[in-house]
Design a protein around this motif. Structure first.
Motif, mmCIF file in Angstrom:
data_model
loop_
_atom_site.group_PDB
_atom_site.id
_atom_site.type_symbol
_atom_site.label_atom_id
_atom_site.label_comp_id
_atom_site.label_asym_id
_atom_site.label_seq_id
_atom_site.Cartn_x
_atom_site.Cartn_y
_atom_site.Cartn_z
ATOM 1 N N GLY A 151 0.953 -1.222 0.209
ATOM 2 C CA GLY A 151 -0.558 0.246 -0.207
ATOM 3 C C GLY A 151 0.961 1.015 0.066
ATOM 4 N N TYR A 152 2.171 1.612 0.626
ATOM 5 C CA TYR A 152 2.445 2.161 0.471
ATOM 6 C C TYR A 152 3.505 3.062 -0.740
ATOM 7 C CZ TYR A 152 6.139 6.008 2.671
ATOM 8 O OH TYR A 152 6.717 7.120 2.958
ATOM 9 N N LEU A 153 4.357 1.814 -1.000
ATOM 10 C CA LEU A 153 4.475 1.360 -2.425
ATOM 11 C C LEU A 153 3.570 1.921 -3.936
ATOM 12 C CD1 LEU A 153 7.603 -1.394 -1.884
ATOM 13 C CD2 LEU A 153 7.700 1.043 -1.406
ATOM 14 N N ALA A 154 2.079 1.732 -3.611
ATOM 15 C CA ALA A 154 1.421 1.856 -4.400
ATOM 16 C C ALA A 154 1.758 3.606 -4.492
ATOM 17 C CB ALA A 154 0.393 1.470 -4.489
ATOM 18 N N LEU A 155 1.172 3.705 -3.195
ATOM 19 C CA LEU A 155 0.512 5.825 -3.141
ATOM 20 C C LEU A 155 1.957 6.103 -2.851
ATOM 21 C CD1 LEU A 155 -1.320 5.907 0.300
ATOM 22 C CD2 LEU A 155 -2.458 6.157 -2.015
ATOM 23 N N GLU A 156 3.332 5.808 -2.587
ATOM 24 C CA GLU A 156 3.992 6.550 -3.429
ATOM 25 C C GLU A 156 4.541 6.764 -4.516
ATOM 26 O OE1 GLU A 156 8.758 6.860 -1.069
ATOM 27 O OE2 GLU A 156 7.854 5.298 -2.253
ATOM 28 N N ASP A 162 3.611 13.130 -1.916
ATOM 29 C CA ASP A 162 4.765 14.215 -2.795
ATOM 30 C C ASP A 162 4.271 15.545 -2.493
ATOM 31 O OD1 ASP A 162 6.037 12.866 -4.051
ATOM 32 O OD2 ASP A 162 5.711 13.094 -6.428
ATOM 33 N N HIS A 163 3.147 16.006 -2.019
ATOM 34 C CA HIS A 163 2.382 17.387 -1.682
ATOM 35 C C HIS A 163 2.142 17.781 -0.295
ATOM 36 C CE1 HIS A 163 1.072 16.820 -6.041
ATOM 37 N NE2 HIS A 163 0.556 15.471 -6.127
ATOM 38 N N SER A 164 2.924 16.949 0.250
ATOM 39 C CA SER A 164 2.624 16.993 1.893
ATOM 40 C C SER A 164 3.833 17.534 2.183
ATOM 41 C CB SER A 164 2.011 16.902 2.692
ATOM 42 O OG SER A 164 1.483 15.254 3.210
ATOM 43 N N ALA A 165 3.966 17.551 3.534
ATOM 44 C CA ALA A 165 5.252 17.962 4.530
ATOM 45 C C ALA A 165 5.118 16.549 5.744
ATOM 46 C CB ALA A 165 6.545 18.338 5.328
ATOM 47 N N PRO A 166 5.648 15.938 5.855
ATOM 48 C CA PRO A 166 7.101 15.623 6.375
ATOM 49 C C PRO A 166 7.768 14.928 5.276
ATOM 50 C CG PRO A 166 6.326 13.699 7.694
ATOM 51 C CD PRO A 166 5.881 15.416 7.575
ATOM 52 N N SER A 171 7.747 9.165 6.659
ATOM 53 C CA SER A 171 6.721 8.176 6.688
ATOM 54 C C SER A 171 6.894 7.211 6.518
ATOM 55 C CB SER A 171 6.266 8.586 5.845
ATOM 56 O OG SER A 171 5.299 10.288 6.175
ATOM 57 N N TRP A 172 8.408 7.002 5.533
ATOM 58 C CA TRP A 172 8.746 5.353 5.418
ATOM 59 C C TRP A 172 9.048 4.910 6.661
ATOM 60 C CZ3 TRP A 172 8.004 0.934 2.359
ATOM 61 C CH2 TRP A 172 9.208 -0.120 2.754
ATOM 62 N N ARG A 173 9.835 5.521 7.112
ATOM 63 C CA ARG A 173 11.641 4.832 8.461
ATOM 64 C C ARG A 173 9.759 4.461 9.278
ATOM 65 N NH1 ARG A 173 14.546 8.928 6.253
ATOM 66 N NH2 ARG A 173 14.225 10.546 8.157
ATOM 67 N N LYS A 174 9.328 6.110 9.558
ATOM 68 C CA LYS A 174 7.717 5.631 10.626
ATOM 69 C C LYS A 174 7.270 4.032 10.607
ATOM 70 C CE LYS A 174 8.219 8.852 13.667
ATOM 71 N NZ LYS A 174 7.895 8.848 14.983
ATOM 72 N N THR A 175 6.510 3.874 9.267
ATOM 73 C CA THR A 175 6.107 2.647 8.950
ATOM 74 C C THR A 175 6.396 1.737 9.139
ATOM 75 O OG1 THR A 175 5.107 4.099 6.991
ATOM 76 C CG2 THR A 175 5.007 1.403 6.999
ATOM 77 N N VAL A 176 7.693 1.551 8.949
ATOM 78 C CA VAL A 176 8.593 0.539 9.662
ATOM 79 C C VAL A 176 8.093 0.185 10.990
ATOM 80 C CG1 VAL A 176 10.982 -1.088 9.250
ATOM 81 C CG2 VAL A 176 10.437 0.142 7.418
ATOM 82 N N GLN A 177 9.033 1.319 11.450
ATOM 83 C CA GLN A 177 8.590 1.389 13.152
ATOM 84 C C GLN A 177 7.523 0.694 13.759
ATOM 85 O OE1 GLN A 177 9.694 5.433 14.590
ATOM 86 N NE2 GLN A 177 9.821 4.507 16.708
#
Length: 194
Positions: A151-156, A162-166, A171-177
């Motif tokens: 899901g993450y990779l599909a959205l990426e 691309d339109h918001s920070a951070p 977010s990827w690091r937080k997802t794995v965490q």
């Protein structure tokens, strides 16, 4: 220049290259034949039909992904193995976008029964051994990992972050965490009804 003889492997390789260059949906028998410099009917002695061609690309992609995962998790456990597992998926999706797309469709029986599919299952189990997830719960944990990572990779891939920070990297690091925390706190009561 003399053309190399056709084989199933050569046809699938050309289809995989085409998928990465033009997108998985561009993979047709006629497009692969053009890429190989032959007529489409000459491919039928090497692949049954378009579905078999697409399954061939998917099986090849699974094999390549499993090699990356095996390298990324070798000698690692717990969070380190999970990070290697997730990162191998992400790098494969970036490096081979058409092949990655081939894994986002319902797989045919030949793909599901392939050595590459069995190897992916083994690698998933290797990652889960670093957590206290009961073996009868592995299927649920594997589904959680697959759904979250895919899901993450599909959205990426479509620019959904691309339109918001951070940045997506944060977010990827937080997802794995978060996945690591979920696996560490796996519920002991499966809450299943037959």
């Amino acid at each position: 220049m003399e053309r190399a003889p056709l084989s199933s492997s050569a046809v699938i390789a050309a289809a995989a290259e085409l998928a990465d260059a033009a997108g998985f949906e561009a993979v047709t028998l006629s497009a692969v034949a053009r890429r190989l410099g032959v007529q489409a009917p000459s491919l039928y002695s090497h692949v049954r039909d378009r579905e078999a061609l697409l399954d061939g690309v998917a099986a090849r992609a699974l094999g390549e992904l499993s090699e990356r995962i095996a390298t990324a998790i070798a000698g690692r456990a717990g969070r380190d193995a999970l990070d290697g597992f997730a990162t191998a998926h992400r790098e494969f999706a970036r490096d081979s976008p058409g092949r990655w797309q081939s894994l986002q469709r319902r797989a045919g029986d030949a793909v599901v029964r392939s050595d590459a599919a069995r190897h992916i299952v083994t690698l998933n189990k290797a990652v889960l051994r670093g957590y206290d997830v009961p073996e009868d719960q592995h299927v649920h944990a594997v589904r959680l990992l697959g759904a979250t990572i895919n899901g993450y990779l599909a959205l990426e891939r479509i620019g959904g972050f691309d339109h918001s920070a951070p940045s997506p990297e944060v977010s990827w690091r937080k997802t794995v965490q978060a996945l690591d925390a979920l696996l560490r706190a796996w519920p002991t009561d499966p809450g299943e009804n037959p």
